[in-house]
Design an enzyme around this catalytic site. Structure first.
Site, mmCIF file in Angstrom:
data_model
loop_
_atom_site.group_PDB
_atom_site.id
_atom_site.type_symbol
_atom_site.label_atom_id
_atom_site.label_comp_id
_atom_site.label_asym_id
_atom_site.label_seq_id
_atom_site.Cartn_x
_atom_site.Cartn_y
_atom_site.Cartn_z
ATOM 1 N N GLY A 87 -76.208 -28.010 57.863
ATOM 2 C CA GLY A 87 -75.797 -28.027 56.455
ATOM 3 C C GLY A 87 -75.317 -26.665 55.992
ATOM 4 C CB THR A 102 -83.119 -25.816 50.917
ATOM 5 O OG1 THR A 102 -82.562 -26.755 51.826
ATOM 6 C CG2 THR A 102 -82.629 -24.444 51.251
#
Ligand code: ASP
Length: 320
Positions: A215, A185
């Site tokens: 998520g 990420t």
């Protein structure tokens, strides 16, 4: 006057330093430094923290080294589903998108939601048509394809694992973090010269994730949070644990209600609370006084920060 600053991350995980070539390490360091420099320029020119984090994350999405935008991981079904979020600490406005497949830069879609929608989070096709209505570039599925991510999915399928993007002993020579087990990420946090904080986070999620899984990254308070009263935070790691602990907001709450310093609050969450629930990863945070914290409980995290007027400061491994 506050000293404007930007911090960014490109994911956390276990570092196999031995398998990192000098060339690959330089690629990461150069990419991180260049993006921090762009963010510093925006802040130096009087730009807002919101603009600086949006542009930094857009640049990270465009860089295939990181698991967001181009370079994103594959779902179990062999597709890409991208999530992103942006929050303005001045207005407490936020925008996010989840499960988008065709938006080239999910962070720009999140920003469009922040600016043009009464809603905070749009998903799937609705998010895509909203982005398209606001003039954002759409791409075909092949745009996000990279051979490395495809090979990663095949390994995950063969071991029936759901993999985070930067963790474990590398099986790929020349990659500092095991590409199968690292958190990729990306995120940015910034404080501008007017005292405004902002945060942005963007991700491809986890390799071999179930289609439809979302998520922490696009969830306000979990993977992203900003409030001028205290702190801006962007997280990377085991998304489900960051959601269950409301990790980003928890750092802000420990500062606001508990009186903890930025370092104390971010360490409490990342080094203790996330670990207790079996989570791994890290966060970047900047507080209203311009203090920066970059804690991670994994072996490494692609990270860096730069105060306006100073050289960028970047790191990959845990400092000895
Ligand atoms: N936190 C992200 C997610 O769970 C993964 C990551 O940080 O790479 O979707």
């Amino acid at each position: 006057m506050v000293k404007a600053v930007i911090a960014i991350h490109g994911g956390a995980g276990a570092i196999a330093r031995a398998s990192m070539s000098v060339e690959k390490e330089q690629l990461y360091i150069q990419a991180l430094s260049a993006i921090i420099t762009q963010g510093q320029t925006i802040l130096a020119d009087g730009g807002s923290a919101l603009d600086a984090v949006t542009e930094a994350v857009r640049l990270l999405e465009e860089c295939p080294l990181f698991n967001a935008g181009k370079g994103a991981v594959f779902t179990h079904q062999g597709t890409h589903e991208l999530d992103a979020c942006v929050m303005d600490g001045h207005s407490l406005q936020a925008g996010a998108v989840a499960g988008v497949k065709r938006v080239r830069n999910p962070v720009l879609a999140a920003r469009a939601v922040l600016e043009n929608s009464p809603h905070v989070l749009l998903i799937g096709e609705g998010a895509e048509s909203f982005a398209s209505d606001h003039g954002l570039e759409q791409v075909g599925a092949d745009f996000f394809y990279t051979q490395e991510r495809w090979d990663q999915l095949q390994r995950a399928l063969s071991t029936q694992q759901m993999l985070l993007d930067h963790d474990g002993a590398s099986q790929t020579p020349d990659d500092p973090l095991d590409p199968d087990r690292k958190f990729g990420t990306v995120g940015a946090v910034a404080l501008d010269q007017y005292g405004n904080l902002a945060a942005a986070t963007s991700t491809g999620g986890m390799t071999n994730k179930q289609a439809g899984r979302v998520g922490d990254s696009p969830i306000i308070g979990a993977g992203c949070y900003a409030n001028n009263a205290n702190v801006a935070v962007s997280c990377t790691g085991t998304g489900e644990v960051f959601m269950r602990t409301l990790a980003a907001y928890d750092i802000a709450a420990l500062m606001e209600y508990g009186g903890l310093s930025l370092q104390e609050a971010s360490n409490r969450v990342i080094m203790e609370k996330i670990k207790v629930l079996g989570g791994s990863g890290g966060a970047i945070a900047v507080d209203r006084d311009g203090n920066v914290a970059l804690p991670f409980n994994s072996e490494g995290m692609y990270r860096g920060f730069g105060y306006v007027g100073d050289a960028p400061n970047v790191g990959i491994y845990r400092e000895a």
